[in-house]
Design an enzyme around this catalytic site. Sequence first.
Site, PDB file in Angstrom:
ATOM      1  N   GLY A 163     -25.199  31.142  22.259  1.00 61.36           N
ATOM      2  CA  GLY A 163     -25.031  31.643  23.620  1.00 61.36           C
ATOM      3  C   GLY A 163     -25.986  30.888  24.523  1.00 61.36           C
ATOM      4  O   GLY A 163     -26.261  29.706  24.305  1.00 61.36           O
ATOM      5  N   GLU A 164     -26.531  31.575  25.522  1.00 61.07           N
ATOM      6  CA  GLU A 164     -27.519  30.981  26.425  1.00 61.07           C
ATOM      7  C   GLU A 164     -28.902  31.483  26.004  1.00 61.07           C
ATOM      8  O   GLU A 164     -29.223  32.654  26.204  1.00 61.07           O
ATOM      9  CB  GLU A 164     -27.221  31.377  27.873  1.00 61.07           C
ATOM     10  N   CYS A 204     -27.465  27.986  16.641  1.00 61.85           N
ATOM     11  CA  CYS A 204     -27.494  27.270  17.924  1.00 61.85           C
ATOM     12  C   CYS A 204     -28.569  27.862  18.846  1.00 61.85           C
ATOM     13  O   CYS A 204     -29.752  27.614  18.639  1.00 61.85           O
ATOM     14  CB  CYS A 204     -26.116  27.288  18.575  1.00 61.85           C
ATOM     15  N   ARG A 250     -33.556  20.892  22.737  1.00 57.86           N
ATOM     16  CA  ARG A 250     -32.457  21.673  23.301  1.00 57.86           C
ATOM     17  C   ARG A 250     -31.343  20.754  23.815  1.00 57.86           C
ATOM     18  O   ARG A 250     -31.612  19.662  24.317  1.00 57.86           O
ATOM     19  CB  ARG A 250     -33.012  22.518  24.465  1.00 57.86           C
ATOM     20  N   ILE A 263     -21.836  22.646  19.409  1.00 56.11           N
ATOM     21  CA  ILE A 263     -21.488  22.873  20.810  1.00 56.11           C
ATOM     22  C   ILE A 263     -22.774  22.972  21.612  1.00 56.11           C
ATOM     23  O   ILE A 263     -23.524  23.938  21.475  1.00 56.11           O
ATOM     24  CB  ILE A 263     -20.659  24.165  20.988  1.00 56.11           C
ATOM     25  N   HIS A 313     -22.315  26.097  14.202  1.00 56.37           N
ATOM     26  CA  HIS A 313     -21.678  27.410  14.266  1.00 56.37           C
ATOM     27  C   HIS A 313     -20.738  27.635  13.072  1.00 56.37           C
ATOM     28  O   HIS A 313     -19.525  27.419  13.180  1.00 56.37           O
ATOM     29  CB  HIS A 313     -20.842  27.524  15.540  1.00 56.37           C
ATOM     30  N   GLU A 317     -19.631  30.351  12.114  1.00 55.56           N
ATOM     31  CA  GLU A 317     -18.715  31.437  12.474  1.00 55.56           C
ATOM     32  C   GLU A 317     -17.462  30.949  13.194  1.00 55.56           C
ATOM     33  O   GLU A 317     -16.485  31.705  13.334  1.00 55.56           O
ATOM     34  CB  GLU A 317     -19.452  32.477  13.337  1.00 55.56           C
TER      35      GLU A 317
END
Length: 202
Positions: free
Chosen positions: A53-54, A85, A112, A142, A179, A181
């Site tokens: 996410g962020e 991530c 990052r 991603i 990821h 998932e």
Amino acid sequence: MQKEVGSLIIGVLALQGGVNEHVHHIESIGCKSILVKNALDLSLIDGLIIPGGESTTISKLLKLTNLDSEIIQKAKQGLPIWGTCAGMILLSKEIENDENGHLSLINIRVKRNAYGRQIDSFVAKDIINSIDSSEEFPMVFIRAPYVSKILSSQVEILASIDNNIVAVREGNILATSFHPELTSDLRFHKYFIDICIKNKFN
């Protein structure tokens, strides 16, 4: 083993980010899942996944809910925690060009957005010996970070792509740039659940 898997409750931090995909994988393996939004939720679980996410947004919400200190305390008590991530960024001790640490639970420095923007997302495949030495694992990146420096000999490198470290483990803390998932492959989730089983039953 199946009985042990069925007795586990795996939490997914549900403040922001890709929560549902992790829940699907956990339940596909046979574990119970819970969305972690407060300290009470945290007290019920045998393992915690911090999703992508962020990272800045998740960090602010962790502080707002006081979950950051609760998670740090649980980690020190041995709770297995896995960050994917953004989760890797939150768990890392150091972040390049950022003096603000977050949870600081694993002795790594991360870069990052190391692979560029979302348009630069990609999938790589490689053998991850700790997961399965016989078949390649698909890794979805991603806007992903990678580990630019290992800060302790206690950190085990699990996977690297093009000489960049993308999966690490230090004791009960696991972190991946990619990821799992977002694929149909359950092996990395099974690896984490095995850590949770050993922590709970051994």
